[in-house]
Design an enzyme around this catalytic site. Sequence first.
Site, PDB file in Angstrom:
ATOM      1  N   ARG A 174       0.855  -1.182   0.000  1.00  0.00           N
ATOM      2  CA  ARG A 174       0.000   0.000   0.000  1.00  0.00           C
ATOM      3  C   ARG A 174       0.899   1.242   0.000  1.00  0.00           C
ATOM      4  O   ARG A 174       2.068   1.194   0.359  1.00  0.00           O
ATOM      5  CB  ARG A 174      -0.902   0.034   1.225  1.00  0.00           C
ATOM      6  CG  ARG A 174      -1.894  -1.125   1.338  1.00  0.00           C
ATOM      7  CD  ARG A 174      -2.734  -0.950   2.595  1.00  0.00           C
ATOM      8  NE  ARG A 174      -3.734  -2.019   2.735  1.00  0.00           N
ATOM      9  CZ  ARG A 174      -3.570  -3.119   3.446  1.00  0.00           C
ATOM     10  NH1 ARG A 174      -2.409  -3.322   4.080  1.00  0.00           N
ATOM     11  NH2 ARG A 174      -4.533  -4.016   3.543  1.00  0.00           N
ATOM     12  N   HIS A 288      -1.890   2.531  -6.189  1.00  0.00           N
ATOM     13  CA  HIS A 288      -2.773   1.416  -5.843  1.00  0.00           C
ATOM     14  C   HIS A 288      -3.040   0.524  -7.052  1.00  0.00           C
ATOM     15  O   HIS A 288      -3.356  -0.652  -6.901  1.00  0.00           O
ATOM     16  CB  HIS A 288      -4.084   1.933  -5.259  1.00  0.00           C
ATOM     17  CG  HIS A 288      -4.618   1.073  -4.160  1.00  0.00           C
ATOM     18  ND1 HIS A 288      -3.948   0.889  -2.968  1.00  0.00           N
ATOM     19  CD2 HIS A 288      -5.744   0.316  -4.077  1.00  0.00           C
ATOM     20  CE1 HIS A 288      -4.648   0.081  -2.188  1.00  0.00           C
ATOM     21  NE2 HIS A 288      -5.733  -0.285  -2.838  1.00  0.00           N
ATOM     22  N   ARG A 291      -0.610  -2.216  -6.879  1.00  0.00           N
ATOM     23  CA  ARG A 291      -1.005  -3.228  -5.891  1.00  0.00           C
ATOM     24  C   ARG A 291      -2.047  -4.171  -6.484  1.00  0.00           C
ATOM     25  O   ARG A 291      -1.973  -5.387  -6.316  1.00  0.00           O
ATOM     26  CB  ARG A 291      -1.550  -2.534  -4.646  1.00  0.00           C
ATOM     27  CG  ARG A 291      -2.065  -3.474  -3.553  1.00  0.00           C
ATOM     28  CD  ARG A 291      -2.386  -2.651  -2.307  1.00  0.00           C
ATOM     29  NE  ARG A 291      -3.244  -3.333  -1.361  1.00  0.00           N
ATOM     30  CZ  ARG A 291      -2.812  -4.171  -0.422  1.00  0.00           C
ATOM     31  NH1 ARG A 291      -1.533  -4.436  -0.315  1.00  0.00           N
ATOM     32  NH2 ARG A 291      -3.664  -4.732   0.426  1.00  0.00           N
ATOM     33  N   TYR A 323     -10.302 -10.195  -6.688  1.00  0.00           N
ATOM     34  CA  TYR A 323      -9.297 -10.497  -7.705  1.00  0.00           C
ATOM     35  C   TYR A 323      -9.639 -11.762  -8.487  1.00  0.00           C
ATOM     36  O   TYR A 323      -9.094 -11.984  -9.564  1.00  0.00           O
ATOM     37  CB  TYR A 323      -7.913 -10.593  -7.063  1.00  0.00           C
ATOM     38  CG  TYR A 323      -7.490  -9.256  -6.498  1.00  0.00           C
ATOM     39  CD1 TYR A 323      -7.123  -8.206  -7.338  1.00  0.00           C
ATOM     40  CD2 TYR A 323      -7.507  -9.029  -5.131  1.00  0.00           C
ATOM     41  CE1 TYR A 323      -6.769  -6.980  -6.829  1.00  0.00           C
ATOM     42  CE2 TYR A 323      -7.152  -7.793  -4.611  1.00  0.00           C
ATOM     43  CZ  TYR A 323      -6.790  -6.778  -5.459  1.00  0.00           C
ATOM     44  OH  TYR A 323      -6.452  -5.545  -4.959  1.00  0.00           O
TER      45      TYR A 323
END
Length: 345
Positions: A174, A288, A291, A323
């Site tokens: 993060r 982000h 990530r 995801y």
Amino acid sequence: MNKFVPSLGAQRGNPAPTETTQIDALKTDPLVTRYLDHVRFEKRLAERTCTLYQLDLIRLADMAAASGVPLLQVQSGHVRRWVAQMNSAGRSGRGIALILSGWRGFYTWLGREGLIPLNPVADVRAPRVAKPLPKALGVDEAMQLAEHEEDNDDPWLEARDAAMVELLYGCGLRMAELTGLDVVASTEAARAGRGWIDLQNAEVQVQGKGSKRRSVPLGRAAIDALTHWLAVRPQLPGMLTEPTPGASPLALALFPGRHGTRLTPRGVAQRLKRRSLLAGLATPVHPHMLRHSFASHVLQSSGDLRAVQELLGHANISTTQVYTRLDFQHLAKTYDAAHPRAKRK
């Protein structure tokens, strides 16, 4: 109050001229006046928020009057029916949720005043809003960014930015985790909730959300980038590689700015956006997004959702499951592009 029937077309936003008249009418109701005084003076809410609450009460009075029910006798069934009406009229789930929040606050106050036995909005929820999929780079785009070298930059900045990209994409950190890293473990870092790099064990110790620590393995590319960066980092005056009594904790920041202070999230975002455009990517990249790319690409390769959960530091597996949708989206695109029957009508 129920004799007042304002327009159904009132929107939650800036009041129109007709809504101003309706607001004035609401203010003459003693109950509403007391509630608005409560949120304005006791809760000390901003004037803009108080105006939005007024608009919510306009809509509530409108719907209650249309249903022939006094405000103090509204039941959960009425509220659910009005939610269905707003949904059918095309109002978004988020917009309805904001309206319900305003109504819920009003009836909560009425309950505390002893004017109603139960809050009719307490258990009513807005229609669920579909969560957009997080944006992730394709594998080729991520590699293009990670392998980019900006020869026109100061070598010090180039080394720092390359190491940041490797930690964001190679470890899925993060933004706050990245900017909170130190070059080495220290008592002060542990006490302040900062993480650190451990090149000897090829891992990064991260202080995540909820003050939860986790270890994330460093890949070969990340180790190489960090090794190079740590070799040039001392070029910035005041930077230390070991804890020193009396020294500022900023001297141990893994990623300092030009003035020796810890690089801010805003600074990271600006550098990454610039780097992605210089690398030739069509879309500016934010931290982000890397990530998300990390999680999606690891899941595509391994299929191990639990491992991705641990690497990302998610407390609940449900957070990581988004995801799987990205992974299925990737598979669907591959199928459409490759299977001879995919495009058959």
